[in-house]
Design a protein around this motif. Structure first.
Motif, PDB file in Angstrom:
ATOM      1  N   ARG A 224      43.631  -6.591  -4.319  1.00 35.63           N
ATOM      2  CA  ARG A 224      42.155  -6.646  -3.886  1.00 35.63           C
ATOM      3  C   ARG A 224      42.221  -5.723  -2.626  1.00 35.63           C
ATOM      4  NH1 ARG A 224      41.210 -13.217  -3.382  1.00 35.63           N
ATOM      5  NH2 ARG A 224      39.229 -12.438  -2.296  1.00 35.63           N
ATOM      6  N   SER A 225      43.012  -5.197  -1.770  1.00 34.05           N
ATOM      7  CA  SER A 225      42.793  -4.234  -0.908  1.00 34.05           C
ATOM      8  C   SER A 225      42.616  -2.821  -1.462  1.00 34.05           C
ATOM      9  CB  SER A 225      44.208  -4.451  -0.067  1.00 34.05           C
ATOM     10  OG  SER A 225      44.242  -3.143   0.676  1.00 34.05           O
ATOM     11  N   SER A 226      43.314  -2.608  -2.607  1.00 37.94           N
ATOM     12  CA  SER A 226      43.056  -1.436  -3.210  1.00 37.94           C
ATOM     13  C   SER A 226      41.586  -1.397  -3.708  1.00 37.94           C
ATOM     14  CB  SER A 226      44.073  -1.039  -4.387  1.00 37.94           C
ATOM     15  OG  SER A 226      45.291  -1.346  -3.916  1.00 37.94           O
ATOM     16  N   THR A 227      41.094  -2.405  -4.338  1.00 40.06           N
ATOM     17  CA  THR A 227      39.765  -2.446  -4.773  1.00 40.06           C
ATOM     18  C   THR A 227      38.615  -2.083  -3.822  1.00 40.06           C
ATOM     19  OG1 THR A 227      40.530  -4.306  -6.226  1.00 40.06           O
ATOM     20  CG2 THR A 227      38.152  -3.881  -6.298  1.00 40.06           C
ATOM     21  N   ILE A 228      38.941  -2.582  -2.615  1.00 41.64           N
ATOM     22  CA  ILE A 228      38.273  -2.233  -1.626  1.00 41.64           C
ATOM     23  C   ILE A 228      38.239  -0.768  -1.466  1.00 41.64           C
ATOM     24  CG2 ILE A 228      37.477  -2.400   1.092  1.00 41.64           C
ATOM     25  CD1 ILE A 228      38.831  -5.433   0.727  1.00 41.64           C
ATOM     26  N   LYS A 229      39.562  -0.343  -1.118  1.00 39.91           N
ATOM     27  CA  LYS A 229      39.659   1.133  -0.993  1.00 39.91           C
ATOM     28  C   LYS A 229      38.995   1.812  -1.961  1.00 39.91           C
ATOM     29  CE  LYS A 229      41.573   4.973   1.075  1.00 39.91           C
ATOM     30  NZ  LYS A 229      42.713   5.583   1.820  1.00 39.91           N
ATOM     31  N   LYS A 230      38.983   1.431  -3.132  1.00 44.15           N
ATOM     32  CA  LYS A 230      38.572   2.281  -4.512  1.00 44.15           C
ATOM     33  C   LYS A 230      37.237   2.485  -4.277  1.00 44.15           C
ATOM     34  CE  LYS A 230      37.241   0.655  -8.964  1.00 44.15           C
ATOM     35  NZ  LYS A 230      36.932   1.581  -9.962  1.00 44.15           N
ATOM     36  N   LEU A 231      36.626   1.364  -3.934  1.00 41.12           N
ATOM     37  CA  LEU A 231      34.927   1.357  -3.643  1.00 41.12           C
ATOM     38  C   LEU A 231      34.348   2.153  -2.927  1.00 41.12           C
ATOM     39  CD1 LEU A 231      34.386  -2.651  -4.517  1.00 41.12           C
ATOM     40  CD2 LEU A 231      33.964  -0.737  -6.251  1.00 41.12           C
ATOM     41  N   VAL A 232      35.229   2.423  -1.422  1.00 43.11           N
ATOM     42  CA  VAL A 232      34.603   3.140  -0.567  1.00 43.11           C
ATOM     43  C   VAL A 232      34.836   4.829  -0.893  1.00 43.11           C
ATOM     44  CG1 VAL A 232      35.261   3.950   1.969  1.00 43.11           C
ATOM     45  CG2 VAL A 232      35.174   1.435   1.149  1.00 43.11           C
ATOM     46  N   VAL A 233      36.144   5.000  -1.426  1.00 42.03           N
ATOM     47  CA  VAL A 233      36.306   6.360  -1.784  1.00 42.03           C
ATOM     48  C   VAL A 233      35.688   6.888  -2.870  1.00 42.03           C
ATOM     49  CG1 VAL A 233      38.792   6.334  -0.604  1.00 42.03           C
ATOM     50  CG2 VAL A 233      38.535   5.915  -3.090  1.00 42.03           C
ATOM     51  N   GLU A 234      35.275   5.893  -3.995  1.00 40.37           N
ATOM     52  CA  GLU A 234      34.714   6.593  -5.038  1.00 40.37           C
ATOM     53  C   GLU A 234      33.089   6.994  -4.526  1.00 40.37           C
ATOM     54  OE1 GLU A 234      36.137   4.087  -8.867  1.00 40.37           O
ATOM     55  OE2 GLU A 234      34.541   3.019  -7.900  1.00 40.37           O
ATOM     56  N   LYS A 235      32.687   6.096  -3.631  1.00 43.15           N
ATOM     57  CA  LYS A 235      31.307   6.467  -3.128  1.00 43.15           C
ATOM     58  C   LYS A 235      31.375   7.709  -2.346  1.00 43.15           C
ATOM     59  CE  LYS A 235      27.710   3.769  -0.742  1.00 43.15           C
ATOM     60  NZ  LYS A 235      27.863   2.825   0.312  1.00 43.15           N
ATOM     61  N   ASP A 236      32.308   8.096  -1.423  1.00 40.55           N
ATOM     62  CA  ASP A 236      32.260   9.131  -0.497  1.00 40.55           C
ATOM     63  C   ASP A 236      33.862   9.828  -0.463  1.00 40.55           C
ATOM     64  OD1 ASP A 236      31.930  10.774   1.478  1.00 40.55           O
ATOM     65  OD2 ASP A 236      32.011   9.065   3.063  1.00 40.55           O
ATOM     66  N   PRO A 237      34.004  10.505  -1.596  1.00 42.86           N
ATOM     67  CA  PRO A 237      35.284  11.111  -1.662  1.00 42.86           C
ATOM     68  C   PRO A 237      35.702  12.081  -0.566  1.00 42.86           C
ATOM     69  CG  PRO A 237      34.047  11.769  -3.529  1.00 42.86           C
ATOM     70  CD  PRO A 237      33.007  10.899  -2.762  1.00 42.86           C
ATOM     71  N   THR A 238      34.865  12.613   0.175  1.00 46.24           N
ATOM     72  CA  THR A 238      35.292  13.609   0.869  1.00 46.24           C
ATOM     73  C   THR A 238      34.853  13.280   2.353  1.00 46.24           C
ATOM     74  OG1 THR A 238      33.645  15.168   0.449  1.00 46.24           O
ATOM     75  CG2 THR A 238      35.566  15.546  -0.582  1.00 46.24           C
ATOM     76  N   GLU A 239      34.538  11.934   2.756  1.00 41.82           N
ATOM     77  CA  GLU A 239      34.135  11.478   4.089  1.00 41.82           C
ATOM     78  C   GLU A 239      33.069  12.326   4.598  1.00 41.82           C
ATOM     79  OE1 GLU A 239      37.520  10.138   6.361  1.00 41.82           O
ATOM     80  OE2 GLU A 239      36.469  10.635   8.201  1.00 41.82           O
ATOM     81  N   GLN A 240      31.880  12.264   3.766  1.00 37.99           N
ATOM     82  CA  GLN A 240      30.839  12.796   4.457  1.00 37.99           C
ATOM     83  C   GLN A 240      30.030  11.705   5.099  1.00 37.99           C
ATOM     84  OE1 GLN A 240      30.138  16.154   3.979  1.00 37.99           O
ATOM     85  NE2 GLN A 240      32.165  16.123   3.287  1.00 37.99           N
ATOM     86  N   GLY A 241      30.251  10.470   4.841  1.00 39.14           N
ATOM     87  CA  GLY A 241      29.450   9.188   5.237  1.00 39.14           C
ATOM     88  C   GLY A 241      30.441   8.115   5.346  1.00 39.14           C
ATOM     89  N   ASP A 242      30.287   7.151   4.312  1.00 36.55           N
ATOM     90  CA  ASP A 242      30.853   5.818   4.469  1.00 36.55           C
ATOM     91  C   ASP A 242      32.336   5.725   4.419  1.00 36.55           C
ATOM     92  OD1 ASP A 242      28.432   4.468   4.974  1.00 36.55           O
ATOM     93  OD2 ASP A 242      28.864   3.216   3.244  1.00 36.55           O
ATOM     94  N   ARG A 243      33.212   6.770   4.041  1.00 39.18           N
ATOM     95  CA  ARG A 243      34.614   6.662   4.053  1.00 39.18           C
ATOM     96  C   ARG A 243      34.980   6.523   5.470  1.00 39.18           C
ATOM     97  NH1 ARG A 243      38.889  10.047   0.552  1.00 39.18           N
ATOM     98  NH2 ARG A 243      40.705   9.134   1.526  1.00 39.18           N
ATOM     99  N   ALA A 244      34.144   7.008   6.591  1.00 43.95           N
ATOM    100  CA  ALA A 244      34.480   7.130   7.869  1.00 43.95           C
ATOM    101  C   ALA A 244      34.886   5.590   8.222  1.00 43.95           C
ATOM    102  CB  ALA A 244      33.608   7.764   8.793  1.00 43.95           C
ATOM    103  N   LEU A 245      34.182   4.662   7.570  1.00 40.31           N
ATOM    104  CA  LEU A 245      34.447   3.331   7.930  1.00 40.31           C
ATOM    105  C   LEU A 245      35.891   2.746   7.995  1.00 40.31           C
ATOM    106  CD1 LEU A 245      31.499   1.375   6.117  1.00 40.31           C
ATOM    107  CD2 LEU A 245      31.535   2.339   8.474  1.00 40.31           C
ATOM    108  N   LEU A 246      36.781   3.707   7.074  1.00 37.63           N
ATOM    109  CA  LEU A 246      38.128   3.350   6.727  1.00 37.63           C
ATOM    110  C   LEU A 246      39.018   3.651   8.218  1.00 37.63           C
ATOM    111  CD1 LEU A 246      38.864   4.629   3.219  1.00 37.63           C
ATOM    112  CD2 LEU A 246      38.637   2.320   3.910  1.00 37.63           C
TER     113      LEU A 246
END
Ligand code: GLY
Length: 369
Positions: A224-246
């Motif tokens: 379940r934790s990996s699924t959350i991370k998957k959704l974040v990194v798929e949307k923003d692979p190189t941290e231009q936006g939402d990946r920073a939430l991590l």
């Protein structure tokens, strides 16, 4: 049948994450990656080598052209360009070419360093991640961030470079010492806090089973934790936006890690950073007081610290501001709008940060009172 998630970029599948309770499923995965024609170098550290290198070697040596092991002394102090240089030299000596494959077997240090070496050796060779710590399974093995520390700055030199496979043997979590296990748990809790209230509640409800390391519960938790991370990194692979939430909890967390000379574990500092960021979220009237105190206190049963001594709050503020997550001099801070929803905030002031650090700081005088 092992559980599996696929990381997709755009609509294209990039790599799979395979979850299991052993290493038996590794050989067929390697076959699918055409291992028979390839040399494989297992890169690991002195701790993990003793636990798993022989077993993995046994699983793969008949399945590939040649299998060798490169091991370096365990610890963050060795996540350096010097270690990468040693690995390059080893690969050259063993005749590795661009078609060959590296396996990162270990925790975050091994995964980040091996990924970085893979991204640069001969302008890039394939690698796979076999994360053996909870920190690496929950966070660092997913999403292609690779790198090494440089001149005391964490992850200062690196690249985004995707593995070909992440293979998680969840039973490896059972051999971790408690401090290491709970340190990784901080990243799991972070995923619930930033993206998934239901998962956060599930973690609290399964506290006993998690602390007892029940196999089925651990596997569900990691999936379940990996699924959350998957959704974040798929949307923003190189941290231009939402990946920073991590990075929730990491801004002040990294500063504490440095201020304490890496005496505390990464996840322990992340837990402290999460408490401080939740405090700022309360002071910015995003969270209620009750929500703040609940978030703070729920780290305790998972053996994670919510206060720290032996630091100077002013020094931690200075270190926070020298961290690389700054945008034109302004800190990009991650706050919680509510439990399960993080936001990027550019309005956090030095005073907000200092007050938050003082909130989690206890001094000798506090003890004497
Ligand atoms: N560890 C944070 C990230 O992967 O972006």
């Amino acid at each position: 049948m092992a559980q599996r998630l696929t990381i997709n970029y755009g609509k294209k599948p990039c790599y799979d994450i395979v979850f299991g309770q052993d290493f038996i499923g590794l050989a067929p995965e390697l076959e699918a990656l055409h291992a028979a024609e390839r040399r494989i170098c297992i890169v690991t550290d002195s701790n993990v080598e003793k636990l798993y290198a022989e077993e993995i070697l046994g699983q793969i040596k008949e399945k590939c052209r040649k299998a060798v092991v490169f091991s370096f002394p365990a610890g963050e102090a060795n996540k350096t360009l010097d270690t990468v240089r040693g690995l390059y030299a080893f690969l050259i000596k063993e005749g590795f070419d661009r078609k060959d494959l590296l396996i990162a077997l270990g925790g975050g240090v091994v995964g980040d360093l091996t990924g970085f070496a893979a991204s640069t050796y001969l302008r890039g060779i394939d690698f796979i991640q076999i994360p053996t710590t909870l920190l690496a399974q929950a966070d660092s093995s997913i999403g292609g961030k690779t790198g090494v520390d440089f001149d005391g700055y964490k992850n200062m030199v690196g690249a985004f470079y995707m593995p070909k496979l992440v293979y998680m043997n969840v039973s490896a979590l059972k051999t971790l010492e408690d401090r290491q296990f709970f340190s990784g748990f901080a990243e799991i809790m972070k995923h619930g806090l930033i993206k998934d209230h239901i998962f956060y509640v599930w973690l609290l409800e399964n506290m006993y089973e998690i602390c007892e390391r029940d196999s089925a519960v651990l596997e569900e938790m990691v999936v379940r934790s990996s699924t959350i991370k998957k959704l974040v990194v798929e949307k923003d692979p190189t941290e231009q936006g939402d990946r920073a939430l991590l990075n929730f909890g990491h801004t002040i967390g990294h500063a504490i890690e440095k201020a304490k000379n890496f005496e505390l574990y990464h996840g322990e500092c992340v837990a402290l950073g999460c408490v401080a960021a939740a405090y700022i979220s309360w002071k910015h009237e995003l969270l209620t007081m009750d929500e703040y105190y609940e978030i703070r206190d729920m780290f305790v049963p998972f053996n994670l610290p919510i206060s720290v001594d032996g630091i100077s709050p002013e020094k931690v503020l200075e270190l926070t501001k020298s961290d690389k997550k700054m945008n034109a001099g302004q800190i990009k801070f991650i706050l919680l709008k509510k439990v399960g929803k993080a936001v990027i905030d550019m309005t956090v002031s030095d005073d907000d940060i200092l007050n938050a650090i003082k909130e989690i700081y206890f001094s000798e005088e506090d003890l004497a009172e």
